[in-house]
Design a protein around this motif. Structure first.
Motif, mmCIF file in Angstrom:
data_model
loop_
_atom_site.group_PDB
_atom_site.id
_atom_site.type_symbol
_atom_site.label_atom_id
_atom_site.label_comp_id
_atom_site.label_asym_id
_atom_site.label_seq_id
_atom_site.Cartn_x
_atom_site.Cartn_y
_atom_site.Cartn_z
ATOM 1 N N ASP B 10 45.750 -18.716 -12.744
ATOM 2 C CA ASP B 10 45.800 -17.580 -11.818
ATOM 3 C C ASP B 10 44.396 -17.063 -11.519
ATOM 4 O O ASP B 10 44.056 -16.760 -10.378
ATOM 5 N N GLN B 12 41.636 -18.686 -11.775
ATOM 6 C CA GLN B 12 40.943 -19.704 -10.979
ATOM 7 C C GLN B 12 41.254 -19.514 -9.493
ATOM 8 O O GLN B 12 40.363 -19.557 -8.641
ATOM 9 N N GLN B 13 42.513 -19.249 -9.221
ATOM 10 C CA GLN B 13 42.908 -19.071 -7.822
ATOM 11 C C GLN B 13 42.267 -17.820 -7.227
ATOM 12 O O GLN B 13 41.779 -17.831 -6.096
ATOM 13 N N GLN B 14 42.256 -16.751 -8.012
ATOM 14 C CA GLN B 14 41.645 -15.504 -7.541
ATOM 15 C C GLN B 14 40.162 -15.674 -7.239
ATOM 16 O O GLN B 14 39.636 -15.109 -6.283
ATOM 17 N N GLN B 16 38.695 -18.571 -6.505
ATOM 18 C CA GLN B 16 38.460 -19.498 -5.405
ATOM 19 C C GLN B 16 38.843 -18.918 -4.055
ATOM 20 O O GLN B 16 38.320 -19.339 -3.030
ATOM 21 N N THR B 17 39.753 -17.925 -4.082
ATOM 22 C CA THR B 17 40.067 -17.240 -2.820
ATOM 23 C C THR B 17 39.162 -16.020 -2.635
ATOM 24 O O THR B 17 39.324 -15.268 -1.682
ATOM 25 N N ARG B 18 38.232 -15.833 -3.570
ATOM 26 C CA ARG B 18 37.265 -14.732 -3.540
ATOM 27 C C ARG B 18 37.961 -13.366 -3.622
ATOM 28 O O ARG B 18 37.390 -12.346 -3.226
ATOM 29 N N ALA B 19 39.179 -13.342 -4.196
ATOM 30 C CA ALA B 19 39.872 -12.080 -4.408
ATOM 31 C C ALA B 19 39.150 -11.265 -5.473
ATOM 32 O O ALA B 19 39.218 -10.035 -5.500
ATOM 33 N N SER B 21 35.403 -11.491 -8.090
ATOM 34 C CA SER B 21 34.195 -12.256 -8.387
ATOM 35 C C SER B 21 34.144 -12.566 -9.887
ATOM 36 O O SER B 21 34.821 -11.916 -10.689
ATOM 37 N N GLY B 65 30.526 -22.967 -2.152
ATOM 38 C CA GLY B 65 31.600 -23.941 -1.992
ATOM 39 C C GLY B 65 31.452 -25.180 -2.859
ATOM 40 O O GLY B 65 32.030 -26.215 -2.564
#
Lengths: 483, 485
Positions: B10, B12-14, B16-19, B21, B65
């Motif tokens: 979870d 990791q996803q946050q 990578q979506t820049r939700a 830092s 990226g």
């Protein structure tokens, strides 16, 4: 007294390998660097560091094993030898114990009178060297000890012989032979003073005819052939004296003191370490397959015995010459190169064993530093062959090559040393000499032929040695006979 | 749900979506640690400055990226891993101030991916213990009940995950040191096959048994972490040069045709009733998922603990010889001469359990005893390994309890080392066999303590192990329970 007893000697030799890097890490093995400058987490035994075996060290162990007719183990094991010492950083030495890389070999040594004797080699195993401990020498440091771990992890072979030697002379013959072989193989630099070739001797005595071995003493770290002989001789005398006095030889480790020539007890059997050997779980078993052995066989240089035989057979030189010329690999290489360039086995042998070795000895240098390279010597010998110079003038040319490093042709041309073969010129000199010495001419003609030599000498002198000696002989004989 | 309760995936996803830092994430976990360290004592050393610097670097990498799977994720490692510039104590007084000049390979691989190292986790001294009570830095307390042990030796690695101080961690397992504390703390812990992960830079306890592995909130997170650290390392001769499969890809493949073996020697009298019930329920879950359950035998099980305490202590007695006060670590100041320096430094530097094991191991290797103890233990080890290989002819994985009981109370077993040693009875054989084992939550005791299920896989078949464990997680929600801290 000696004749009542028989000496039994077995030798353990530590051979430091000439690999560029250590046996279990990538640190340099160079000698003489500032303390602890050639170390890393592995050879400092930092927490968590692990050993990785240097394949080159295995190559060298296989070469040594093949050269001493050992069986190379298809699978061998590294073991830990546990003991505490400040220069042993891990608190154990990685060595081989139950399954060494080489076993069941032998070396044949030459005895006085030409006989040979086979000395068994029990095993050869690989291990790492320890570092060095030093004690402070200045007033501020005298209470301290210092540890230098540059040497820690340097690869060693331990070559263990059977107790097959029966005199100090046999022990020396074995050691010299072994030394010659490891240096020929290029696996060891052979430097005894720097400790690249170290010897421990197991010595015991027994009454002649008795089969059981006597109790042995182990004499540690003797660093010259001379000291090994002295140490064994002293130890044999000491043990015989004990036995004669009804005392017992005790099993112990003794140190040889070169200053006094005696051995002293270092530790007894009761103080012997329990090294708690066990297989090192950080290293996998060393597997050497047939292909690896075959590869090493291909890389094996020609060993002294084979080379000696080849020199006698192909170059037509006497056994004695071959022995002298193969004593050292570099010298044998030098001679071999000369013959390959020039072709004359015997004449090359004469020059190498004569002028070359004499020059090296005078300057105290080795063949590697010889200023006259094989192509220079061969070039000069060709000028003798083609009559450009005489054998006598060649000595002058050789000395000049040695001094200047220039080749024979340059020197001959510059110094005008070209031999006079022009019969007219020689005849003119002869006429002059005969005219100046009528008395001797009379004597010769009266039958006193010894005077002939006088004339040769005078003619050569007058030609400054450049007259072709054969032509001088011919012409002189003719003139003296013809009157 | 707060950030610190999220799984690695979870988070990791946050990232990578820049939700969120990496710096924000790092701060969140650091403040959670600050708030709970006093109750749990999971950390020996925190490295806040380095962590924030690494988080900033990770954020740049994420922005550019070129993120790796672990870029920006906060993690912590057992204090047995060498970390360049951050002290590495192994929970011992003898290394209390030791700072290594290099990173362990596993740590280097995490750093290469851009993971953020928050600190070094508490453990039993030199990984010798089953309760974390031998640490020179105080025992770790179980986040589910601070009067109970967290288990050991990777107690800090398990408790920190259970206490939401880190989403995942690395531990090491020599006789159960990942699986047993994972079980006691209600998290997932994986001991890979010996040779799967490099031991380079991991302070050695018993070299032929030690193995690095992940601890996390769920199986997929363990797979992610294993993926990062697994694979051959030229610096460790015992690491195996085998291709590392894609563990995450294999997770969802289902259990069709799977055979699960129950070793009858592991279902013995004396097994805690709650543990027995939880494991029996887990077996039913697998039946329900379509797995075939077969009984198998591991006939030499009863010799495993004795065998382990000969081999492990023998290796330890040699591995710990380097702590001699000469080059680094504690040196007794008042020592007179070399022998005294050794004796005082080691006498003061090592704790009682470490000394006990050094003496046991020294004895087992001594001349005259070697054959009877060390050599015999090696032979028994071979028999135990064969037991497992034979059992795997009949099944794909083995299923057993992790430990005979849930977490016991602090101090309960310290006076009786044998009782303590027996708490690893189900995990030790896996290390002796050299294969892989995984612990995952499968129930709660009446006293509110987590219970763990052990799955044991074929050598180098971590993929199957992870898949089988993942299927259980999909069917149950034990792994979602959070410690009431």
């Amino acid at each position: 007294m000696l004749s009542k007893y028989e000496t039994v000697i077995g030798l353990e030799v530590h051979v430091q390998l000439t690999t560029a890097t250590k046996i279990f890490c990538g640190c340099s093995t160079r000698f003489g660097a500032p303390p602890n400058s050639q170390t890393c987490p592995v050879c400092l035994a930092l927490p968590g560091a692990l050993p990785v075996l240097n394949g080159k060290a295995v190559d060298f162990a296989i070469l040594a094993g093949l050269a001493t007719h050992c069986r190379i183990a298809p699978r061998s094991i590294f073991a830990r030898k546990n003991y505490f010492y400040p220069d042993l950083p891990k608190g154990y030495q990685i060595s081989q114990y139950e399954l060494p890389i080489c076993e069941h070999g032998h070396l044949d040594i030459s005895l006085e009178g030409g006989a040979t004797k086979r000395i068994g080699i029990t095993r050869i195993h690989m291990e790492e060297d320890a570092g060095k401990s030093m004690h402070g020498e200045t007033p501020e440091t005298s209470a301290s000890s210092f540890v230098d771990l540059n040497r820690a992890g340097t690869p060693l072979l331990e070559i263990v012989s059977e107790p097959d030697m029966r005199s100090p002379e046999e022990a020396i013959a074995y050691l010299k032979k072994l030394h010659q072989i490891v240096v020929y193989l290029g696996v060891c630099d052979g430097n005894l003073e720097q400790g690249s070739f170290r010897c421990d001797a197991n010595v015991s005595v027994r009454p002649r005819g008795q089969e059981a071995f006597g109790t042995r003493a182990e004499i540690k770290n003797i660093n010259s052939f001379r000291f090994i002989k002295q140490a064994i001789e002293y130890e044999v005398e000491r043990q015989i004296e004990l036995v004669e006095n009804g005392e017992k030889v005790v099993q112990e480790t003794r140190l040889f003191d070169p200053a006094t020539g005696v051995t002293r007890s270092m530790r007894g059997k009761e103080d012997a370490h329990d090294y708690r050997y066990f297989p090192d779980p950080d290293l996998v078993p060393l597997v050497v397959d047939e292909a690896w052995i075959a590869r090493m066989r291909e890389q094996m240089p020609e060993l002294p015995e084979a080379r000696r035989a080849r020199f006698v057979r192909d170059y037509g030189i006497p056994e004695y010459d071959a022995e002298v010329l193969t004593a050292e690999r570099a010298l044998a290489d030098y001679y071999d190169a000369c013959v390959k360039l020039h072709g004359g086995g015997k004449v090359c042998a004469n020059w190498v064993m004569g002028e070359v070795i004499r020059g090296l000895n005078e300057q105290g240098i080795g063949i590697a530093e010889c200023p006259v390279r094989p192509q220079m010597l061969a070039g000069m010998l060709q000028r003798i062959d083609d009559g450009t110079i005489s054998g006598k003038i060649a000595k002058t040319v050789f000395d000049e090559m040695w001094r200047s490093g220039r080749d024979a042709d340059t020197i001959i041309a510059e110094k005008g040393l070209k031999q006079v073969t022009d019969t007219g010129a020689i005849e003119a000199i002869i006429d002059e000499i005969l005219a100046a010495n009528p008395g001797q001419v009379e004597e010769y003609r009266a039958g006193k032929e010894k005077v002939f030599g006088f004339f040769v000498g005078q003619v050569m002198k007058a030609s400054k040695g450049k007259a072709n000696p054969a032509a001088v002989n011919d012409l002189l004989k003719k003139k003296l006979a013809g009157g | 749900m707060s950030l610190t309760e999220l799984s690695l995936h979870d988070l990791q996803q946050q990232l990578q979506t820049r939700a969120v830092s990496s710096v924000e994430l790092t701060r969140a976990f650091l403040s959670r640690i600050a708030a709970t360290q006093g109750q749990v004592n999971a950390f020996i050393t925190l490295c806040e400055d380095q962590a924030l610097a690494a988080a900033e670097a990770a954020d740049r990498r994420l922005a550019a990226g070129d993120a790796a799977p672990l870029t920006g994720l906060p993690l912590a490692v057992k204090d047995i891993f060498n970390t360049a510039g951050v002290r590495t104590t192994c929970a011992s007084k003898i290394l209390a101030d030791y700072v290594a000049p290099y990173d362990a390979t596993a740590v280097a691989r995490l750093k290469d991916q851009g993971a953020v190292l928050l600190g070094k986790l508490n453990m039993d001294e030199f990984a010798m213990g089953s309760s974390n009570e031998t640490s020179a830095f105080g025992a770790v307390k179980n986040p589910w009940n601070p009067a109970c042990v967290a288990g050991g030796s990777s107690g800090g690695s398990a408790a920190a995950v259970a206490a939401c101080q880190v989403p995942a961690s690395l531990g090491t397992d020599t006789g159960g040191s990942i699986r047993q504390p994972a079980s006691h703390c209600g998290v997932v812990g994986l001991k890979p096959t010996y040779g799967r992960v490099s031991r380079y830079g991991v302070i050695a306890y018993a070299s032929s048994l030690d193995q690095v592995g992940p601890l996390a909130r769920n199986v997929a997170d363990c797979a992610l972490l294993l993926q990062a650290v697994a694979g051959h390392d030229p610096l460790d001769s015992t690491s195996v040069d085998l291709a590392v499969p894609d563990y995450l890809a294999a997770l969802g493949e289902g259990l069709a045709g799977l055979r699960i073996g129950l070793p009858r020697e592991y279902f013995i009298a004396g097994l805690d009733a709650d543990v027995q019930k939880a494991v029996a329920a887990a077996i039913d879950v697998y039946r329900g998922l379509g797995a075939e359950v077969v009984e198998v035998s591991l006939p030499h099980t009863e010799y495993a603990v004795a065998c382990y305490y000969l081999i492990a202590t023998a290796e330890a007695s040699s591995n710990l010889a380097r702590y001699d006060g000469v080059r680094y670590g504690l040196r007794a100041e008042a020592a007179q001469g070399l022998l005294d320096m050794y004796m005082q430094s080691r006498g003061q530097g090592f704790g009682a359990e470490v000394k006990r094991r050094i003496m046991l191991g020294t004895y087992a290797l001594s001349s005259g005893y070697y054959d009877a103890y060390y050599l015999k233990a090696q032979k028994v080890r071979t028999l135990i390994r064969r037991d497992f290989l034979r059992a795997f002819d009949q099944c794909d994985v083995l299923l057993t309890p992790v430990a005979p009981t849930p977490a016991f109370r602090l101090g309960e077993k310290t006076a009786d080392p044998l009782q303590m040693y027996l708490s690893d009875i189900f995990t030790i054989p896996v290390n002796l066999a050299g294969t892989c084992g995984l612990a995952l939550p499968c129930g709660m005791s009446g006293a509110g303590l987590p219970i763990g299920l052990q799955l044991v896989g074929k050598p180098f078949d971590e993929a199957t192990l992870l898949r089988v464990a993942h299927a259980f997680e999909q069917a149950t929600d034990w792994h979602r329970k959070t410690a009431p801290l």
